[in-house]
Write a protein that holds these residues in place. Structure first.
Motif, PDB file in Angstrom:
ATOM      1  N   ASN A  77      -1.373   7.058  -7.202  1.00 14.26           N
ATOM      2  CA  ASN A  77      -0.255   6.826  -6.273  1.00 14.26           C
ATOM      3  C   ASN A  77       0.610   5.655  -6.707  1.00 14.26           C
ATOM      4  O   ASN A  77       1.214   4.984  -5.887  1.00 14.26           O
ATOM      5  CB  ASN A  77      -0.797   6.591  -4.859  1.00 14.26           C
TER       6      ASN A  77
ATOM      7  N   ASN B 235       6.151   4.131   2.157  1.00 10.99           N
ATOM      8  CA  ASN B 235       6.030   5.573   2.350  1.00 10.99           C
ATOM      9  C   ASN B 235       7.373   6.238   2.094  1.00 10.99           C
ATOM     10  O   ASN B 235       8.326   5.577   1.662  1.00 10.99           O
ATOM     11  CB  ASN B 235       5.502   5.884   3.762  1.00 10.99           C
TER      12      ASN B 235
ATOM     13  N   ASN C 223       1.213   4.771   1.635  1.00  2.80           N
ATOM     14  CA  ASN C 223       0.669   5.573   2.726  1.00  2.80           C
ATOM     15  C   ASN C 223      -0.698   5.040   3.135  1.00  2.80           C
ATOM     16  O   ASN C 223      -1.661   5.777   3.289  1.00  2.80           O
ATOM     17  CB  ASN C 223       0.582   7.048   2.319  1.00  2.80           C
ATOM     18  N   SER C 224      -0.745   3.705   3.258  1.00  2.20           N
ATOM     19  CA  SER C 224      -1.939   2.987   3.716  1.00  2.20           C
ATOM     20  C   SER C 224      -3.088   2.955   2.717  1.00  2.20           C
ATOM     21  O   SER C 224      -4.185   2.542   3.062  1.00  2.20           O
ATOM     22  CB  SER C 224      -2.465   3.545   5.047  1.00  2.20           C
ATOM     23  N   GLU C 225      -2.834   3.350   1.498  1.00  2.00           N
ATOM     24  CA  GLU C 225      -3.883   3.246   0.480  1.00  2.00           C
ATOM     25  C   GLU C 225      -3.440   2.291  -0.605  1.00  2.00           C
ATOM     26  O   GLU C 225      -2.255   2.187  -0.911  1.00  2.00           O
ATOM     27  CB  GLU C 225      -4.133   4.613  -0.167  1.00  2.00           C
ATOM     28  N   LYS C 226      -4.414   1.632  -1.194  1.00  2.00           N
ATOM     29  CA  LYS C 226      -4.102   0.745  -2.299  1.00  2.00           C
ATOM     30  C   LYS C 226      -3.448   1.536  -3.428  1.00  2.00           C
ATOM     31  O   LYS C 226      -3.810   2.668  -3.697  1.00  2.00           O
ATOM     32  CB  LYS C 226      -5.380   0.101  -2.828  1.00  2.00           C
TER      33      LYS C 226
ATOM     34  N   THR D 283       0.859  -1.189   0.000  1.00  2.00           N
ATOM     35  CA  THR D 283       0.000   0.000   0.000  1.00  2.00           C
ATOM     36  C   THR D 283       0.891   1.232   0.000  1.00  2.00           C
ATOM     37  O   THR D 283       2.048   1.183   0.422  1.00  2.00           O
ATOM     38  CB  THR D 283      -0.921   0.034   1.234  1.00  2.00           C
TER      39      THR D 283
ATOM     40  N   ASP E 127       3.335  -1.334   3.864  1.00  2.00           N
ATOM     41  CA  ASP E 127       3.028   0.055   3.554  1.00  2.00           C
ATOM     42  C   ASP E 127       4.286   0.760   3.079  1.00  2.00           C
ATOM     43  O   ASP E 127       5.298   0.776   3.778  1.00  2.00           O
ATOM     44  CB  ASP E 127       2.448   0.776   4.776  1.00  2.00           C
TER      45      ASP E 127
ATOM     46  N   LEU F 228      -6.095   6.327  -8.030  1.00  2.23           N
ATOM     47  CA  LEU F 228      -5.685   7.133  -6.881  1.00  2.23           C
ATOM     48  C   LEU F 228      -4.442   7.966  -7.198  1.00  2.23           C
ATOM     49  O   LEU F 228      -4.047   8.829  -6.428  1.00  2.23           O
ATOM     50  CB  LEU F 228      -5.406   6.230  -5.673  1.00  2.23           C
TER      51      LEU F 228
END
Length: 460
Positions: free
Chosen positions: A272, A304, A262-265, A260, A302, A270
């Motif tokens: 990202n 980041n 920053n904790s998003e898929k 992920t 995750d 998105l």
RNA sequence: GGCUCGAUGGCAGAGUGGUUAUGCAGGGGACUGCAAAUCCCCGUACGUCGGUUCAAUUCCGGCUCGAGCCUCCA
């Protein structure tokens, strides 16, 4: 060795069918665009597994496919007005470049779908003959109702699934859950002649056919991303089991968790998506690889802004221990037991890395030449199981930092260090410190050691 | 709605029914002209509410929050 088997939901003792030939199949990429960091978690994770298996067993046969016929590829080719081969060779080459940068060793087999059309057609014919598949309107479909175990791998109730019915039900399907093995191609699309007319294979059948062709009816390990459990692997399992008269298809199913951001898929919508080839412009492949191995493979990872700098500093420490050991006599000492045990415990790379750092600390404290030689060899050998620490410390520390563009070149640095040495000799510490500060401001850290002054690029 | 998996210190991330990894960051010390590197020492944790237990972060249940799948997807 213990492995977590998705089919049972438990960690199990791994016993290959044939220790002389351990077989592993991992689903590879569909080559229609550049791959992002999440796409590389399976190749990296299963590369480590292959290394661990190869150490333990005399023969390992590892296959990872390349899907080079697919509707997304067709769409990309149509967009650019080129043959699909232009698209697939471009992105397959990019995939290989990225893998090399990440230190992923070549697999024993890398089957391509377009090179296995006859095997795919033959398997579909067998599934029709056995009553598990049917042809309809140029399609061939797998009839899910004929396989009682369907849904067992992904622990899904087929009746509930069908009741949910989010799938659009094509009119030629006997049952909404039936999935396509072969579909017709219009003249403008790539296709192959078959008993059902000109068409192309569905997504799931290719892996079944290629695994059979290269590894046999029953394979030891089947791996891939967690998202493939359903429907891809469930369908593969149904096809292969039915095509092989009920024989077990894969004895251990392994699935890695998602990366992920920053904790998003990570997804295009998105915005990202981190492409590995972009990351490689600013970060060493080895640091990206270590980043992918910092968490346990089954857990979500995750990614980041700290992931790469953290990995770099970890490698600084490990390579630093090797560098400070100096030129030691070669030793054939192997990775420590505890390190190997961690990897053999369902590929616990974080625990293995902890052992690696313990080893580095011990090496830093070692005094005798023999001890240094042995520990350095152990560190190297352990690193090689993870696909790390394969370069010289000098090469590692000379790698440009993320801000390397503005940093001075090696020759200039050496010149300034020589000036500083003269200043130090004359006890002109003010001038010596000025030079050091200047270099630091420009992204170069210098360290005085018993062997002289050394330097490395650092992140600003 | 169904299914799966999580929730650990400033960050990352293992693990364990009682002694609490590892890395980075932070504090102190040794070494150093000063640093850096290295070594030694030290804080800050186990989402929440219950239950089981002599003892739970670790087992069980509820809740909250998060990720994933159910549709192409690593």
């Amino acid at each position: 060795m213990q492995l977590h088997n998705t089919a049972t939901g438990h960690k199990e003792q791994f016993e290959p069918q044939d220790p002389q030939r351990v077989t592993m199949y991992v689903c590879g990429p569909t080559v229609y665009n550049y791959a992002h960091i999440g796409n590389y978690r399976p190749p990296v994770v299963f590369d480590v597994l292959a290394r661990v298996l190869r150490r333990r067993y005399p023969g390992v046969s590892y296959a990872r496919n390349i899907t080079d016929i697919d509707d997304k590829i067709n769409a990309a080719a149509a967009r650019e007005g080129v043959e699909i081969g232009v698209i697939t060779s471009r992105y397959a080459a990019a995939f290989h470049e990225d893998l090399a940068a990440l230190g992923v060793a070549p697999t024993d087999h890398e089957p391509r779908v377009t090179e296995h059309i006859p095997q795919i057609i033959a398997m579909i014919e067998r599934l029709i003959a056995s009553g598990n598949a049917y042809a309809a309107e140029g399609h061939v479909l797998f009839q899910v109702a004929t396989y009682a175990d369907y849904g067992q791998l992904s622990r899904r109730d087929t009746r509930e699934m069908l009741a949910g019915a989010r799938v659009e039900v094509a009119p030629y399907k006997k049952d909404p859950g039936d999935f396509v093995l072969w579909k017709p191609s219009t003249p403008d699309l790539p296709g192959w002649d078959s008993p059902w007319g000109r068409g192309r294979p569905g997504w799931h059948i290719e892996c079944s056919a290629m695994a059979e062709a290269l590894l046999g009816d029953t394979i030891d390990i089947h791996g891939g991303g967690h998202d493939l459990v359903f429907p891809h692997h469930e369908n593969e399992r149904a096809q292969s089991t039915c095509a092989h008269g009920g024989q077990v298809f894969a004895r251990y199913w392994l699935h890695n968790g998602f990366v992920t951001m920053n904790s998003e898929k990570m997804s295009k919508s998105l915005g990202n998506v981190l492409l590995v080839r972009e990351m490689l412009k600013h970060a060493p492949g080895e640091a990206i690889r270590l980043g992918l191995l910092t968490g346990h493979y089954r857990q979500p990872l995750d990614w980041n802004d700290d992931t790469i700098p953290d990995a770099r500093r970890k490698l600084d420490r490990l390579y630093g221990a090797l560098r400070d050991a100096g030129a030691v006599a070669p030793s054939d000492a192997k990775a420590p037991e505890a390190f190997v045990a961690a990897l053999e415990d369902d590929l616990n790379t974080p625990a293995a890395l902890a052992e690696l750092f313990e080893l580095a600390r011990t090496l830093n404290k070692a005094e005798s030449a023999e001890e240094k030689s042995r520990l350095a060899a152990q560190l190297r050998d352990a690193g090689s199981l993870l696909g790390l620490l394969h370069q010289s410390p000098q090469a590692w520390f000379a790698l440009p930092s993320a801000h390397g563009d503005g940093a001075p070149a090696a020759a200039e640095i050496e010149g300034l260090i020589a000036q500083r040495a003269d200043a130090k000799k004359a006890k002109n510490f003010k001038e010596a410190d000025r030079i050091r500060d200047e270099l630091k401001a420009r992204g170069v850290l210098i360290e005085d050691s018993a062997q002289g002054t050394r330097w490395r690029y650092v992140d600003a």
